[in-house]
Scaffold this motif. Sequence first.
Motif, mmCIF file in Angstrom:
data_model
loop_
_atom_site.group_PDB
_atom_site.id
_atom_site.type_symbol
_atom_site.label_atom_id
_atom_site.label_comp_id
_atom_site.label_asym_id
_atom_site.label_seq_id
_atom_site.Cartn_x
_atom_site.Cartn_y
_atom_site.Cartn_z
ATOM 1 N N TYR A 35 0.921 -1.070 -0.085
ATOM 2 C CA TYR A 35 0.117 0.018 0.024
ATOM 3 C C TYR A 35 0.810 1.293 -0.089
ATOM 4 C CZ TYR A 35 -3.601 -3.170 1.591
ATOM 5 O OH TYR A 35 -4.501 -4.256 1.351
ATOM 6 N N PRO A 36 0.734 2.176 -0.840
ATOM 7 C CA PRO A 36 1.391 3.305 -0.919
ATOM 8 C C PRO A 36 1.060 4.296 0.170
ATOM 9 C CG PRO A 36 -0.342 3.403 -2.586
ATOM 10 C CD PRO A 36 -0.218 2.160 -2.089
ATOM 11 N N ALA A 37 1.578 5.306 0.642
ATOM 12 C CA ALA A 37 1.127 6.228 1.730
ATOM 13 C C ALA A 37 -0.283 6.600 1.471
ATOM 14 C CB ALA A 37 2.188 7.384 1.815
ATOM 15 N N GLY A 38 -1.143 6.851 2.326
ATOM 16 C CA GLY A 38 -2.371 7.397 2.264
ATOM 17 C C GLY A 38 -3.529 6.317 1.716
ATOM 18 N N ALA A 39 -2.925 5.218 1.235
ATOM 19 C CA ALA A 39 -3.846 4.179 0.604
ATOM 20 C C ALA A 39 -4.865 3.458 1.791
ATOM 21 C CB ALA A 39 -3.232 3.098 -0.241
ATOM 22 N N GLU A 40 -6.186 3.381 1.363
ATOM 23 C CA GLU A 40 -7.166 2.672 2.386
ATOM 24 C C GLU A 40 -6.819 1.066 2.262
ATOM 25 O OE1 GLU A 40 -11.554 1.765 1.577
ATOM 26 O OE2 GLU A 40 -11.148 3.910 2.806
ATOM 27 N N ILE A 41 -6.617 0.627 3.614
ATOM 28 C CA ILE A 41 -6.587 -0.959 3.607
ATOM 29 C C ILE A 41 -7.730 -1.588 3.800
ATOM 30 C CG2 ILE A 41 -5.519 -2.727 4.949
ATOM 31 C CD1 ILE A 41 -3.114 -0.843 5.502
ATOM 32 N N TYR A 42 -8.748 -1.004 4.523
ATOM 33 C CA TYR A 42 -10.047 -1.477 4.740
ATOM 34 C C TYR A 42 -10.811 -0.110 5.216
ATOM 35 C CZ TYR A 42 -9.368 -2.409 9.704
ATOM 36 O OH TYR A 42 -8.681 -2.370 10.935
ATOM 37 N N ALA A 43 -12.165 -0.276 5.090
ATOM 38 C CA ALA A 43 -12.922 0.857 5.447
ATOM 39 C C ALA A 43 -14.170 0.474 6.539
ATOM 40 C CB ALA A 43 -13.899 1.507 4.074
ATOM 41 N N GLN A 44 -14.461 1.512 7.219
ATOM 42 C CA GLN A 44 -15.474 1.217 8.186
ATOM 43 C C GLN A 44 -16.732 0.792 7.527
ATOM 44 O OE1 GLN A 44 -16.042 4.769 10.653
ATOM 45 N NE2 GLN A 44 -18.253 4.021 11.447
ATOM 46 N N GLY A 45 -17.228 -0.503 8.153
ATOM 47 C CA GLY A 45 -18.482 -0.820 7.709
ATOM 48 C C GLY A 45 -18.315 -2.038 6.625
ATOM 49 N N GLU A 46 -16.828 -2.150 6.027
ATOM 50 C CA GLU A 46 -16.810 -3.246 5.491
ATOM 51 C C GLU A 46 -16.769 -4.434 6.187
ATOM 52 O OE1 GLU A 46 -12.975 -3.171 3.383
ATOM 53 O OE2 GLU A 46 -13.589 -1.423 2.020
ATOM 54 N N LYS A 47 -16.916 -5.610 5.418
ATOM 55 C CA LYS A 47 -16.877 -7.105 5.995
ATOM 56 C C LYS A 47 -15.592 -7.556 6.467
ATOM 57 C CE LYS A 47 -17.909 -12.017 5.246
ATOM 58 N NZ LYS A 47 -18.583 -13.006 4.418
ATOM 59 N N ALA A 48 -15.621 -7.815 7.954
ATOM 60 C CA ALA A 48 -14.019 -8.176 8.265
ATOM 61 C C ALA A 48 -14.210 -9.852 8.383
ATOM 62 C CB ALA A 48 -14.143 -7.785 9.964
ATOM 63 N N GLY A 49 -13.182 -10.568 8.431
ATOM 64 C CA GLY A 49 -13.172 -11.925 8.547
ATOM 65 C C GLY A 49 -11.861 -12.359 8.820
ATOM 66 N N GLY A 50 -10.823 -11.665 8.718
ATOM 67 C CA GLY A 50 -9.400 -12.188 9.339
ATOM 68 C C GLY A 50 -8.956 -10.885 9.906
ATOM 69 N N PHE A 51 -7.551 -10.985 10.346
ATOM 70 C CA PHE A 51 -6.838 -9.797 10.656
ATOM 71 C C PHE A 51 -5.543 -9.658 10.074
ATOM 72 C CE2 PHE A 51 -5.186 -13.668 13.291
ATOM 73 C CZ PHE A 51 -4.193 -13.134 13.348
ATOM 74 N N TYR A 52 -5.123 -8.500 10.358
ATOM 75 C CA TYR A 52 -3.908 -7.993 9.492
ATOM 76 C C TYR A 52 -2.465 -7.991 10.423
ATOM 77 C CZ TYR A 52 -7.677 -6.744 6.684
ATOM 78 O OH TYR A 52 -8.875 -6.796 5.781
ATOM 79 N N GLU A 55 4.113 -5.995 7.964
ATOM 80 C CA GLU A 55 5.221 -6.556 7.582
ATOM 81 C C GLU A 55 6.359 -5.511 7.628
ATOM 82 O OE1 GLU A 55 6.145 -9.733 7.142
ATOM 83 O OE2 GLU A 55 4.327 -10.680 7.385
ATOM 84 N N PHE A 56 6.326 -4.469 6.839
ATOM 85 C CA PHE A 56 6.882 -3.089 7.336
ATOM 86 C C PHE A 56 6.011 -1.964 6.985
ATOM 87 C CE2 PHE A 56 6.899 -4.430 2.549
ATOM 88 C CZ PHE A 56 6.688 -3.370 2.011
ATOM 89 N N GLY A 57 6.495 -0.813 7.336
ATOM 90 C CA GLY A 57 5.702 0.517 7.262
ATOM 91 C C GLY A 57 4.947 0.789 8.529
ATOM 92 N N ALA A 58 3.989 1.416 8.323
ATOM 93 C CA ALA A 58 2.943 1.865 9.460
ATOM 94 C C ALA A 58 1.517 1.926 8.949
ATOM 95 C CB ALA A 58 3.337 3.040 9.843
ATOM 96 N N VAL A 59 0.672 1.530 9.902
ATOM 97 C CA VAL A 59 -0.451 1.755 9.462
ATOM 98 C C VAL A 59 -1.532 2.515 10.316
ATOM 99 C CG1 VAL A 59 -2.929 0.434 9.355
ATOM 100 C CG2 VAL A 59 -0.903 -0.579 8.406
ATOM 101 N N ARG A 60 -2.367 3.560 10.107
ATOM 102 C CA ARG A 60 -3.153 4.337 10.798
ATOM 103 C C ARG A 60 -4.692 3.851 10.971
ATOM 104 N NH1 ARG A 60 -1.526 9.436 9.320
ATOM 105 N NH2 ARG A 60 -2.290 8.728 7.364
ATOM 106 N N VAL A 61 -5.010 3.623 12.182
ATOM 107 C CA VAL A 61 -6.606 2.996 12.356
ATOM 108 C C VAL A 61 -7.498 4.403 12.788
ATOM 109 C CG1 VAL A 61 -8.104 1.414 13.608
ATOM 110 C CG2 VAL A 61 -5.958 0.686 12.652
ATOM 111 N N TYR A 62 -8.421 4.711 12.246
ATOM 112 C CA TYR A 62 -9.064 5.961 12.607
ATOM 113 C C TYR A 62 -10.471 5.812 12.290
ATOM 114 C CZ TYR A 62 -9.058 7.164 7.769
ATOM 115 O OH TYR A 62 -9.192 7.074 6.375
#
Length: 133
Positions: A35-52, A55-62
């Motif tokens: 994922y490049p900087a600012g790319a969405e990994i998942y959105a609020q309301g999307e179906k969840a089924g696993g976890f993430y 491996e490298f970089g950083a993720v913001r949850v908001y």
Amino acid sequence: MHAYTSSRISLPSRSAQPNLPEAFEPALLQPLSFYPAGAEIYAQGEKAGGFYQVEFGAVRVYRLLADGRRQISAFHLAGETFGFEADTTHHFFAEAVNSTGVRVFRPTAGADMSHQLLPLALKGLTRAQEHLL
């Protein structure tokens, strides 16, 4: 004169990550997603089924507030897991802060993983409590 250096990124192997539940079979291990900087990994309301796992970089949850502001819940760095939900939908957004590699883990169908997932849930609860303080 300018000197240029090259750097290598070595990705840790699955065996080097003891915090992953045993019930996650290698066949269910998804390929690394970039994922490049600012790319969405998942959105609020999307179906969840696993976890993430980062491996490298950083993720913001908001979460987005009604007035358009962003309320940050957590930052996750290499080796940390996120996206573990109590039900079937995501309650927050997750996006890459910078160039980030993420791997998705999906549980085997019908497997009782409560004793393996409990440490992940408790770690998430501890993070949330520390964030509130």
